[in-house]
Scaffold this motif. Structure first.
Motif, short mmCIF file in Angstrom:
data_model
loop_
_atom_site.label_atom_id
_atom_site.label_comp_id
_atom_site.label_asym_id
_atom_site.label_seq_id
_atom_site.Cartn_x
_atom_site.Cartn_y
_atom_site.Cartn_z
N LEU A 123 0.83 -1.21 0.00
CA LEU A 123 0.00 0.00 0.00
C LEU A 123 0.86 1.26 0.00
O LEU A 123 0.54 2.25 -0.68
N ALA A 124 1.97 1.24 0.75
CA ALA A 124 2.86 2.40 0.76
C ALA A 124 3.49 2.62 -0.62
O ALA A 124 3.61 3.76 -1.09
N LEU A 125 3.86 1.54 -1.29
CA LEU A 125 4.38 1.67 -2.65
C LEU A 125 3.32 2.21 -3.61
O LEU A 125 3.62 2.99 -4.51
N ALA A 126 2.07 1.80 -3.41
CA ALA A 126 0.98 2.31 -4.25
C ALA A 126 0.81 3.81 -4.05
O ALA A 126 0.60 4.55 -5.03
N VAL A 127 0.93 4.29 -2.82
CA VAL A 127 0.86 5.73 -2.56
C VAL A 127 2.00 6.44 -3.28
O VAL A 127 1.80 7.47 -3.94
N PHE A 128 3.21 5.88 -3.19
CA PHE A 128 4.36 6.47 -3.86
C PHE A 128 4.14 6.54 -5.38
O PHE A 128 4.39 7.58 -6.00
N ILE A 129 3.64 5.47 -5.96
CA ILE A 129 3.41 5.44 -7.41
C ILE A 129 2.36 6.47 -7.81
O ILE A 129 2.51 7.19 -8.79
N ILE A 130 1.28 6.56 -7.04
CA ILE A 130 0.23 7.53 -7.36
C ILE A 130 0.76 8.96 -7.24
O ILE A 130 0.49 9.81 -8.09
N ARG A 131 1.51 9.23 -6.19
CA ARG A 131 2.08 10.58 -6.02
C ARG A 131 3.04 10.91 -7.15
O ARG A 131 3.02 12.00 -7.70
N TYR A 132 3.89 9.96 -7.51
CA TYR A 132 4.86 10.17 -8.59
C TYR A 132 4.13 10.40 -9.91
O TYR A 132 4.43 11.35 -10.64
N ALA A 133 3.15 9.56 -10.20
CA ALA A 133 2.43 9.67 -11.47
C ALA A 133 1.62 10.96 -11.54
O ALA A 133 1.58 11.61 -12.59
N SER A 134 0.98 11.35 -10.46
CA SER A 134 0.16 12.57 -10.50
C SER A 134 1.03 13.82 -10.61
O SER A 134 0.59 14.83 -11.15
N PHE A 135 2.27 13.76 -10.11
CA PHE A 135 3.17 14.91 -10.23
C PHE A 135 3.76 15.00 -11.63
O PHE A 135 3.81 16.07 -12.22
N HIS A 136 4.21 13.87 -12.15
CA HIS A 136 4.89 13.86 -13.45
C HIS A 136 3.94 13.77 -14.63
O HIS A 136 4.30 14.17 -15.75
N TYR A 137 2.74 13.23 -14.43
CA TYR A 137 1.77 13.07 -15.51
C TYR A 137 0.40 13.56 -15.05
O TYR A 137 -0.53 12.77 -14.90
N PRO A 138 0.25 14.87 -14.83
CA PRO A 138 -1.03 15.38 -14.32
C PRO A 138 -2.13 15.20 -15.37
O PRO A 138 -1.89 15.25 -16.58
N SER A 139 -3.35 14.99 -14.87
CA SER A 139 -4.49 14.88 -15.78
C SER A 139 -4.84 16.26 -16.30
O SER A 139 -4.41 17.28 -15.76
N SER A 140 -5.64 16.32 -17.35
CA SER A 140 -6.03 17.61 -17.92
C SER A 140 -6.85 18.42 -16.94
O SER A 140 -6.85 19.64 -16.96
N GLU A 141 -7.58 17.75 -16.03
CA GLU A 141 -8.38 18.45 -15.02
C GLU A 141 -7.49 19.08 -13.96
O GLU A 141 -7.91 19.98 -13.26
N ALA A 142 -6.26 18.59 -13.81
CA ALA A 142 -5.38 19.07 -12.76
C ALA A 142 -4.60 20.31 -13.18
O ALA A 142 -3.66 20.70 -12.53
N SER A 143 -5.00 20.94 -14.27
CA SER A 143 -4.26 22.11 -14.74
C SER A 143 -4.43 23.31 -13.81
O SER A 143 -3.65 24.23 -13.84
N ASP A 144 -5.45 23.29 -12.95
CA ASP A 144 -5.64 24.34 -11.96
C ASP A 144 -4.61 24.16 -10.86
O ASP A 144 -4.62 23.16 -10.14
N PRO A 145 -3.64 25.08 -10.69
CA PRO A 145 -2.57 24.88 -9.71
C PRO A 145 -3.04 24.84 -8.27
O PRO A 145 -2.35 24.30 -7.42
#
Length: 155
Positions: free
Chosen positions: A128-150
């Motif tokens: 589960l901790a690795l899953a959190v790391f992967i999600i955090r890494y992916a959301s930072f490096h590959y933000p979704s189009s909806e996440a364009s609002d800083p």
């Protein structure tokens, strides 16, 4: 004659959709908010009950404190979902990590002999901790189009 009825039928369908879509949206949103309030209320109720039981015992164990953290995380998750209409997946993982940690502490405190069960709980926590790391890494490096609002966090 059939060509005369087609426009009337099309107009009737358009009017029906014009009525049904707002009504369906209203009912869907009403159910959504009712569910959020129910989950939030049940979380507050369960947390209050746990807290009252702790005060009745006169002390709080580490398991009790972790249970309160679980309620806090669920409450935060409901609040974020209410405000943004997005499920913060990381919070679900945090709840899972806290629950596994709580279970492992209780398991070890009962003087259980060390066995494979402790390794399974620790391994589940690590996954589960690795899953959190992967999600955090992916959301930072590959933000979704909806996440364009800083000012808005999506995960």
């Amino acid at each position: 004659m059939a060509s005369d009825r087609a426009p009337e039928s099309s107009e009737a369908m358009r009017r029906m959709r014009g009525f049904a879509h707002p009504l369906g949206h209203f009912l869907s949103e009403s159910f959504h908010f009712l569910g959020l309030f129910a989950i939030g209320g049940a979380t507050v109720w369960a947390a209050a009950k746990a807290f009252i039981e702790m005060t009745g015992k006169g002390h709080a164990s580490i398991e009790d404190l972790l249970l309160l953290f679980i309620y806090l995380e669920i409450g935060s998750m409901v609040g974020i979902y209410f405000k943004t209409n997005h499920m913060p997946v990381r919070f679900l993982l945090y709840v899972g990590i806290t629950a596994l940690t709580r279970h492992m502490i209780g398991y070890v405190q009962k003087d259980a002999p060390p066995d494979f069960g402790i390794l399974i709980l620790a391994g589940g926590t690590l996954i589960l901790a690795l899953a959190v790391f992967i999600i955090r890494y992916a959301s930072f490096h590959y933000p979704s189009s909806e996440a364009s609002d800083p000012g808005r966090e999506t995960t």
